[in-house]
Design a protein around this motif. Structure first.
Motif, PDB file in Angstrom:
ATOM      1  N   LEU A 176       0.830  -1.201   0.000  1.00 55.97           N
ATOM      2  CA  LEU A 176       0.000   0.000   0.000  1.00 55.97           C
ATOM      3  C   LEU A 176       0.868   1.258   0.000  1.00 55.97           C
ATOM      4  N   LEU A 177       1.920   1.249   0.804  1.00 56.66           N
ATOM      5  CA  LEU A 177       2.810   2.403   0.846  1.00 56.66           C
ATOM      6  C   LEU A 177       3.601   2.535  -0.462  1.00 56.66           C
ATOM      7  N   ALA A 178       3.997   1.394  -1.040  1.00 59.82           N
ATOM      8  CA  ALA A 178       4.701   1.441  -2.322  1.00 59.82           C
ATOM      9  C   ALA A 178       3.786   1.957  -3.424  1.00 59.82           C
ATOM     10  N   ALA A 179       2.487   1.630  -3.346  1.00 63.99           N
ATOM     11  CA  ALA A 179       1.539   2.126  -4.343  1.00 63.99           C
ATOM     12  C   ALA A 179       1.463   3.644  -4.292  1.00 63.99           C
ATOM     13  N   LEU A 180       1.453   4.205  -3.094  1.00 63.97           N
ATOM     14  CA  LEU A 180       1.471   5.665  -2.982  1.00 63.97           C
ATOM     15  C   LEU A 180       2.690   6.242  -3.694  1.00 63.97           C
ATOM     16  N   ASP A 181       3.836   5.650  -3.443  1.00 66.76           N
ATOM     17  CA  ASP A 181       5.070   6.138  -4.054  1.00 66.76           C
ATOM     18  C   ASP A 181       4.995   6.044  -5.579  1.00 66.76           C
ATOM     19  N   GLN A 182       4.447   4.937  -6.082  1.00 65.01           N
ATOM     20  CA  GLN A 182       4.300   4.763  -7.523  1.00 65.01           C
ATOM     21  C   GLN A 182       3.406   5.843  -8.127  1.00 65.01           C
ATOM     22  N   LEU A 183       2.442   6.297  -7.358  1.00 62.76           N
ATOM     23  CA  LEU A 183       1.502   7.307  -7.840  1.00 62.76           C
ATOM     24  C   LEU A 183       1.975   8.729  -7.563  1.00 62.76           C
ATOM     25  N   GLY A 184       3.191   8.850  -7.051  1.00 59.94           N
ATOM     26  CA  GLY A 184       3.759  10.167  -6.805  1.00 59.94           C
ATOM     27  C   GLY A 184       3.188  10.862  -5.585  1.00 59.94           C
ATOM     28  N   LEU A 185       2.716  10.072  -4.639  1.00 64.48           N
ATOM     29  CA  LEU A 185       2.096  10.625  -3.432  1.00 64.48           C
ATOM     30  C   LEU A 185       2.938  10.276  -2.210  1.00 64.48           C
ATOM     31  N   SER A 186       2.903  11.141  -1.220  1.00 68.80           N
ATOM     32  CA  SER A 186       3.582  10.864   0.042  1.00 68.80           C
ATOM     33  C   SER A 186       2.574  10.307   1.047  1.00 68.80           C
ATOM     34  N   PRO A 187       3.045   9.639   2.090  1.00 72.19           N
ATOM     35  CA  PRO A 187       2.120   9.159   3.120  1.00 72.19           C
ATOM     36  C   PRO A 187       1.282  10.278   3.733  1.00 72.19           C
ATOM     37  N   SER A 188       1.805  11.487   3.793  1.00 68.42           N
ATOM     38  CA  SER A 188       1.054  12.595   4.395  1.00 68.42           C
ATOM     39  C   SER A 188      -0.066  13.099   3.489  1.00 68.42           C
ATOM     40  N   SER A 189      -0.166  12.578   2.263  1.00 65.25           N
ATOM     41  CA  SER A 189      -1.248  12.981   1.356  1.00 65.25           C
ATOM     42  C   SER A 189      -2.525  12.179   1.576  1.00 65.25           C
ATOM     43  N   VAL A 190      -2.489  11.182   2.448  1.00 67.59           N
ATOM     44  CA  VAL A 190      -3.663  10.337   2.696  1.00 67.59           C
ATOM     45  C   VAL A 190      -4.535  10.967   3.779  1.00 67.59           C
ATOM     46  N   ASP A 191      -5.789  11.237   3.430  1.00 63.80           N
ATOM     47  CA  ASP A 191      -6.732  11.838   4.380  1.00 63.80           C
ATOM     48  C   ASP A 191      -7.604  10.813   5.088  1.00 63.80           C
ATOM     49  N   TRP A 192      -7.924   9.710   4.409  1.00 67.36           N
ATOM     50  CA  TRP A 192      -8.882   8.745   4.944  1.00 67.36           C
ATOM     51  C   TRP A 192      -8.380   7.316   4.764  1.00 67.36           C
ATOM     52  N   VAL A 193      -8.651   6.497   5.766  1.00 66.76           N
ATOM     53  CA  VAL A 193      -8.535   5.039   5.667  1.00 66.76           C
ATOM     54  C   VAL A 193      -9.901   4.498   6.068  1.00 66.76           C
ATOM     55  N   ILE A 194     -10.561   3.815   5.134  1.00 66.37           N
ATOM     56  CA  ILE A 194     -11.961   3.425   5.342  1.00 66.37           C
ATOM     57  C   ILE A 194     -12.112   1.916   5.141  1.00 66.37           C
ATOM     58  N   PRO A 195     -12.027   1.131   6.206  1.00 66.55           N
ATOM     59  CA  PRO A 195     -12.351  -0.292   6.061  1.00 66.55           C
ATOM     60  C   PRO A 195     -13.859  -0.470   5.872  1.00 66.55           C
ATOM     61  N   THR A 196     -14.259  -1.321   4.939  1.00 65.17           N
ATOM     62  CA  THR A 196     -15.692  -1.569   4.753  1.00 65.17           C
ATOM     63  C   THR A 196     -16.280  -2.279   5.961  1.00 65.17           C
ATOM     64  N   HIS A 197     -15.490  -3.130   6.596  1.00 64.19           N
ATOM     65  CA  HIS A 197     -15.884  -3.779   7.844  1.00 64.19           C
ATOM     66  C   HIS A 197     -14.607  -4.307   8.482  1.00 64.19           C
ATOM     67  N   VAL A 198     -14.702  -4.877   9.673  1.00 67.58           N
ATOM     68  CA  VAL A 198     -13.484  -5.141  10.430  1.00 67.58           C
ATOM     69  C   VAL A 198     -12.991  -6.577  10.337  1.00 67.58           C
ATOM     70  N   HIS A 199     -13.517  -7.387   9.405  1.00 63.78           N
ATOM     71  CA  HIS A 199     -12.890  -8.687   9.170  1.00 63.78           C
ATOM     72  C   HIS A 199     -11.452  -8.469   8.708  1.00 63.78           C
ATOM     73  N   LEU A 200     -10.568  -9.376   9.104  1.00 63.16           N
ATOM     74  CA  LEU A 200      -9.142  -9.087   9.028  1.00 63.16           C
ATOM     75  C   LEU A 200      -8.604  -9.012   7.611  1.00 63.16           C
ATOM     76  N   ASP A 201      -9.230  -9.671   6.650  1.00 62.32           N
ATOM     77  CA  ASP A 201      -8.748  -9.558   5.275  1.00 62.32           C
ATOM     78  C   ASP A 201      -9.105  -8.199   4.672  1.00 62.32           C
ATOM     79  N   HIS A 202      -9.932  -7.427   5.376  1.00 58.87           N
ATOM     80  CA  HIS A 202     -10.301  -6.082   4.954  1.00 58.87           C
ATOM     81  C   HIS A 202      -9.651  -5.006   5.824  1.00 58.87           C
ATOM     82  N   ALA A 203      -9.501  -5.284   7.102  1.00 57.25           N
ATOM     83  CA  ALA A 203      -9.094  -4.241   8.048  1.00 57.25           C
ATOM     84  C   ALA A 203      -7.931  -4.639   8.942  1.00 57.25           C
ATOM     85  N   GLY A 204      -7.356  -5.820   8.744  1.00 56.82           N
ATOM     86  CA  GLY A 204      -6.293  -6.277   9.635  1.00 56.82           C
ATOM     87  C   GLY A 204      -5.064  -5.392   9.614  1.00 56.82           C
ATOM     88  N   GLY A 205      -4.847  -4.685   8.496  1.00 53.28           N
ATOM     89  CA  GLY A 205      -3.668  -3.840   8.386  1.00 53.28           C
ATOM     90  C   GLY A 205      -3.894  -2.384   8.732  1.00 53.28           C
TER      91      GLY A 205
END
Length: 321
Positions: free
Chosen positions: A51-80
């Protein structure tokens, strides 16, 4: 050149294959608008480097992320989520109100998953869950609208797979990020007819009546795309999503009927698994899937096991009511 786990879907939306279980099984999404970003679902702890590498590939820094939105809290969706947030200094977690406490203190979430998967699998697939600081997490509410750099995103309460589930409607793409509400659609099962999908009744909160209502509510937006966690974007031709919604709802009905028919069976779990396998293989045959049936079954085995467990929990709750 973009890495093979990052796929551009248009409208500033990118799918990230998290690498969970097998390729093209589990997706997180990053949406980019005017240099700001939002993650929708994260996969597990092991997905965070991607996920962090994807930001870098898109020319974005970690500080450019405003929201992290898990659809629900099952671990394959929200474990990270917790681990990812440690690298995103400006981000806020937006989670269903029933899931908020599990993001702040994931102890109960971990113990619940441990009971299903066992210690070895938990370590291999998920790792140690990290808490989100309370001041960096907030609960969503039904029909809440948030802004990503002026781009509105609508939160929709969608129980059925889980009571702690919301979906995210993006008017720009006329698409909905559906988590598990709109089922599972694996690319191995695509045919000239298009995509195929199946419901997921993963334990412990499956409710077929609520799921039917949630699917119908999502279709009421007249969507052109559904962004599934498992896996990717579906809906390319105008009739794709109505066809898939009909297929999904028909299988919910069949799964409910199967469960009720086996409610008192002495070997219920084995019979539920056999019945679900027969149902899905029959549906795949109708869809024109050319994979050998034994290969189809291998791809479906984990979800058949989890769907059988979820149906059993639902049946026991219905008996106790």
């Amino acid at each position: 050149m973009q890495p093979d786990y990052l796929e551009a879907l248009g409208h500033g939306i990118y799918a990230i294959d998290t690498g969970f279980q097998r390729p093209r099984f589990d997706a997180a999404y990053v949406m980019v608008e005017n240099g700001r970003a939002a993650f929708i679902d994260t996969g597990t702890n092991h997905a965070v480097p991607r996920l962090l590498a994807a930001l870098d590939q898109l020319g974005l820094s970690p500080s450019s992320v405003d929201w992290v939105i898990p659809t629900h809290v099952h671990l394959d969706h929200a474990g990270g989520v917790g681990l990812l947030m440690q690298s995103l200094p400006q981000a806020m977690v937006l989670v269903h109100p029933r899931g908020l406490r599990h993001m702040i203190d994931p102890t109960a979430l971990f113990k619940g998953a441990l009971a299903v998967y066992g210690a070895e699998e938990m370590q291999r697939s998920y790792g140690e869950l990290q808490p989100v600081p309370p001041e960096r997490a907030q609960a969503s509410f039904d029909e809440q609208t948030i802004s990503l750099a002026g781009r509105p995103l609508l939160l929709i309460d969608t129980p059925g797979h889980a009571r702690h589930h919301h979906c995210i409607w993006d008017a720009r793409s006329r698409g909905c990020f559906t988590g598990d509400t709109f089922g599972l659609s694996f690319r191995e099962f695509d045919t000239p007819q298009g995509a195929w999908l199946m419901p997921t009744s993963t334990p412990v909160q499956f409710d077929p009546q609520a799921l039917r209502a949630s699917v119908q509510r999502l279709m009421g937006f007249d969507p052109r795309a559904m962004y599934l966690t498992h896996f990717g974007r579906i809906g390319f031709e105008q009739q794709d999503l109505p066809r898939l919604a009909e297929l999904l709802l028909a299988q919910v009905d069949e799964m409910e009927a199967l469960g009720l028919s086996l409610q008192q069976a002495p070997d219920r779990h084995a019979q539920l698994k056999a019945g679900l396998r027969a149902l899905y293989l029959r549906r795949l045959h109708q869809h024109g899937c050319q994979l050998p049936p034994d290969q189809q079954a291998v791809l479906l085995d984990m979800d058949i096991e989890l769907n059988a467990q979820g149906l059993a929990v639902w049946l026991d709750k219905a008996s106790a009511a």
